[in-house]
Motif scaffolding. Structure first.
Motif, PDB file in Angstrom:
ATOM      1  N   ALA A 220     -14.108   7.689 156.429  1.00 24.53           N
ATOM      2  CA  ALA A 220     -14.112   7.167 155.062  1.00 24.53           C
ATOM      3  C   ALA A 220     -15.488   7.253 154.420  1.00 24.53           C
ATOM      4  O   ALA A 220     -15.594   7.436 153.197  1.00 24.53           O
ATOM      5  N   GLN A 221     -16.535   7.121 155.218  1.00 27.52           N
ATOM      6  CA  GLN A 221     -17.890   7.231 154.663  1.00 27.52           C
ATOM      7  C   GLN A 221     -18.498   8.612 154.896  1.00 27.52           C
ATOM      8  O   GLN A 221     -19.714   8.791 154.794  1.00 27.52           O
ATOM      9  N   ASN A 222     -17.612   9.601 155.194  1.00 33.00           N
ATOM     10  CA  ASN A 222     -18.016  11.006 155.320  1.00 33.00           C
ATOM     11  C   ASN A 222     -19.100  11.192 156.374  1.00 33.00           C
ATOM     12  O   ASN A 222     -20.087  11.907 156.174  1.00 33.00           O
ATOM     13  N   SER A 223     -18.918  10.548 157.515  1.00 34.43           N
ATOM     14  CA  SER A 223     -19.903  10.628 158.598  1.00 34.43           C
ATOM     15  C   SER A 223     -19.550  11.765 159.562  1.00 34.43           C
ATOM     16  O   SER A 223     -18.369  12.024 159.843  1.00 34.43           O
ATOM     17  N   SER A 224     -20.572  12.430 160.074  1.00 37.89           N
ATOM     18  CA  SER A 224     -20.392  13.495 161.070  1.00 37.89           C
ATOM     19  C   SER A 224     -20.841  13.038 162.457  1.00 37.89           C
ATOM     20  O   SER A 224     -21.087  13.863 163.337  1.00 37.89           O
ATOM     21  N   LEU A 225     -20.947  11.732 162.652  1.00 36.35           N
ATOM     22  CA  LEU A 225     -21.465  11.196 163.910  1.00 36.35           C
ATOM     23  C   LEU A 225     -20.607  11.605 165.100  1.00 36.35           C
ATOM     24  O   LEU A 225     -21.133  12.083 166.110  1.00 36.35           O
ATOM     25  N   GLU A 226     -19.295  11.430 164.998  1.00 44.50           N
ATOM     26  CA  GLU A 226     -18.441  11.716 166.146  1.00 44.50           C
ATOM     27  C   GLU A 226     -18.524  13.187 166.537  1.00 44.50           C
ATOM     28  O   GLU A 226     -18.607  13.516 167.733  1.00 44.50           O
ATOM     29  N   PHE A 227     -18.513  14.086 165.545  1.00 45.13           N
ATOM     30  CA  PHE A 227     -18.617  15.518 165.866  1.00 45.13           C
ATOM     31  C   PHE A 227     -19.932  15.836 166.566  1.00 45.13           C
ATOM     32  O   PHE A 227     -19.965  16.590 167.550  1.00 45.13           O
ATOM     33  N   LYS A 228     -21.024  15.266 166.088  1.00 48.82           N
ATOM     34  CA  LYS A 228     -22.323  15.568 166.684  1.00 48.82           C
ATOM     35  C   LYS A 228     -22.436  14.999 168.096  1.00 48.82           C
ATOM     36  O   LYS A 228     -23.122  15.582 168.943  1.00 48.82           O
TER      37      LYS A 228
END
Length: 426
Positions: A220-228
């Motif tokens: 929802a907050q357009n985060s790429s944390l999980e992918f990285k």
């Protein structure tokens, strides 16, 4: 060129003194530790013996305290000498700029009196930034430190300690100050610090579990944390060579939900599998092993986790303290100049500063709009207003400019009704 040589010479002196002070300090402290350790051993051996030794022990302890005090005073004196050497470096750098500063002061000689005060406070060459002013009460506001302010400060300090993972310090502060903190407020910080400590030693599993459990909010907050995080784990498998090839291929299935937004990154990771036999470090994909990405993932995790908790990335206490350190020297200088020129009415200390203090871009948190007509910064009581034509002015300017029921835009010929203006929210 001569000024550069002078500065270099002063720097060499400082470095030489600093090196010598470090060796002296280390040697002196080691001697004190050995001396007090031996004294402790002797006292323990003599424990329970004749009471006549009590007087001797008292004398020995007095001598021990005197020796410690003398050593500390000697180290403090040597440290002050280093401090003066550092000051001379600053003066050596500032010396060739004094003429230029003087010309600037002359060029502003026809400015208003308040401009003179700010200029003198901000550019006084005799001001040594490396000296500490012990009395800062002159820039304080009377009556600002009430019981409620003390409570708010304690709350901010407790939150700061929670952020730093210093839970025992925060709990001790709560007990001593009588502050009650909901346990639910502490739990998120405990988990975040546990995950950060794991990331610092390159353990990804706790962070991955947290990211998976909060996947919807991160998306929802357009985060790429999980992918990285998945990317880093995949790279760690690649570093194992062909022995981890099957596991790496199996783990690549975790990239499927991110294929739409990270297609190129996934293609690069898949292409690196071709070079497992010769090693990724000997391939065109060596950039995947960059150690800086571990520091980056810690920053990304901190930012996204704080966003989910509704917190700022940086501690409010740290930000306020840093801002105060930047602003305090200028405020002390301007206060001294105001008192010297006997114009104390310039600064009434009521929610305002006598000069603008630039805290740097790192302290820019909100958009600022200055009215182009009145050249004043808008506030809650004087908000920015958008005219029908699209130009924006402040509400005070709007009220001053309309004549009757019509208002002519100051930037274009369009006439409009003042009631058609709409407030803008940044």
């Amino acid at each position: 060129m001569d000024q550069c040589v002078t500065v270099e010479r002063e720097l060499e002196k400082v470095l030489h003194k600093f090196s010598g002070y470090g060796q002296l300090c280390e040697r002196g402290l080691e001697e004190l530790i050995d001396y007090t350790g031996g004294l402790k051993h002797e006292i323990l051996q003599s424990h329970g013996q004749d009471a006549e030794l009590s007087g001797t022990l008292s004398l020995v302890l007095t001598q021990c305290c005197k020796r410690i005090k003398d050593t500390v005073q000697k180290l403090a004196s040597d440290h002050k000498d280093i401090h003066s050497s550092v000051s001379r470096v600053g003066k050596a750098i500032d010396k060739p700029l004094l003429g230029f500063c003087a010309m600037l002061l002359i060029s502003y000689s026809h400015a208003n009196e308040f401009g003179h005060l700010a200029t003198e406070a901000g550019t006084d060459p005799s001001t040594d930034a490396t000296n500490f002013d012990s009395d800062i009460s002159s820039v304080g506001i009377d009556g600002c430190w009430q019981a409620d302010s003390q409570r708010l400060l304690n709350e901010v300090m407790v939150e700061h300690f929670f952020r730093q993972g210093m839970l025992d310090v925060a709990e001790e502060l709560c007990q001593e100050s009588g502050l009650s903190v909901d346990p639910s407020q502490k739990e998120p910080f405990v988990e975040l610090n546990r995950i950060l400590e794991a990331l610092k030693v390159r353990v990804l599993r706790p962070a991955l579990e947290w990211a998976v459990s909060n996947r919807e909010m991160l998306i929802a907050q357009n985060s790429s944390l999980e992918f990285k995080l998945h990317r880093l784990y995949f790279i760690s498998l690649l570093m194992g060579g062909t022995t981890n090839q099957r596991e790496a291929l199996q783990y690549a299935k975790n990239f499927q939900p991110f294929a739409l937004n990270h297609q190129k990154d996934i293609q690069v990771l898949m292409g690196s599998l071709v070079y497992l036999r010769q090693g990724i470090e000997n391939s065109p994909y060596v950039h995947l092993l960059d150690a800086n990405q571990w520091a980056d993932i810690c920053d990304i995790f901190t930012r996204d986790a704080c966003a989910l908790l509704g917190l700022s990335v940086e501690s409010p206490l740290s930000v306020s303290f840093s801002a105060g350190c930047v602003a305090l020297p200028a405020l002390i200088n301007i206060k001294a100049v105001i008192e010297q020129r006997q114009c104390t009415g310039v600064w009434n200390q009521k929610d305002e500063l006598p000069i603008e203090v630039d805290l740097g871009k790192k302290c820019w948190y909100h958009s600022i709009f200055a009215c182009p007509i009145l050249r004043q910064q808008t506030t809650d009581n004087n908000p920015p207003m958008k005219l029908v034509c699209g130009h924006i002015i402040s509400r005070d300017a709007l009220n001053k400019m309309f004549n009757g029921s019509k208002l002519k835009c100051p930037y274009c010929p369009m006439e409009q009704s003042p009631g058609d203006a709409k407030q803008i929210f940044f």
